[in-house]
Enzyme design. Structure first.
Site, PDB file in Angstrom:
ATOM      1  CB  CYS A 111      46.662  35.021  20.030  1.00 40.11           C
ATOM      2  SG  CYS A 111      46.431  36.000  21.502  1.00 40.11           S
ATOM      3  CB  CYS A 139      45.764  36.893  13.819  1.00 37.44           C
ATOM      4  SG  CYS A 139      45.613  37.786  15.365  1.00 37.44           S
ATOM      5  CB  CYS A 168      43.354  42.021  13.709  1.00 37.88           C
ATOM      6  SG  CYS A 168      43.803  43.733  13.456  1.00 37.88           S
TER       7      CYS A 168
END
Length: 138
Positions: free
Chosen positions: A91, A87, A13
């Protein structure tokens, strides 16, 4: 004989101070040594959210010693399953990994009353994840 390597899960996150910390703690607590667990944040906070620490303490899991960690390419590469929580764009994507995006409310700035339902939903999802991670018995 096939390598009975344990699966590896990374929870990501933004701040690594709430949702990903709770998810990693539940998977560690419920999965024991059957799974390797990591958590990280794309922009980690200085400390874990105190309301998250309190909410997890209510279910017997102590997060007081945990610290937010920065998301690294190496952590993603070392994981079989990458679970993002708000998020996903930050990534890195690698072939051969399983990516899941768990849409959960962000506990940042919330009190413990608001964190409890998020905690309980994460615990439900971790139970389901453990079922998926178990190798098929033949």
């Amino acid at each position: 004989m096939a390598d009975a390597r344990k699966p590896s899960v990374l929870f990501v996150c933004v701040h690594n101070a709430g949702r990903s910390q709770m998810a990693a703690a539940f998977l560690t607590h419920l999965g024991g040594d059957q799974v390797e667990v990591r958590s990280a944040g794309s922009a980690p906070a200085d400390t874990v959210n105190p309301a998250v620490v309190e909410a997890m303490g209510e279910v017997g899991i102590d997060l007081s010693a945990q610290t937010p960690k920065i998301l690294t390419t190496e952590a993603v590469q070392a994981s079989d399953v990458v679970i993002t929580m708000g998020c996903g764009d930050a990534c890195p994507i690698f072939p051969g990994k399983q990516y899941l995006d768990w849409k959960l409310d962000d506990p940042a700035g919330q009190g413990v009353d608001a964190v409890r339902p998020i905690r309980d939903e994460i615990e439900r999802r971790i139970h389901s994840l453990l079922v998926e991670l178990r190798p098929a018995r033949t």
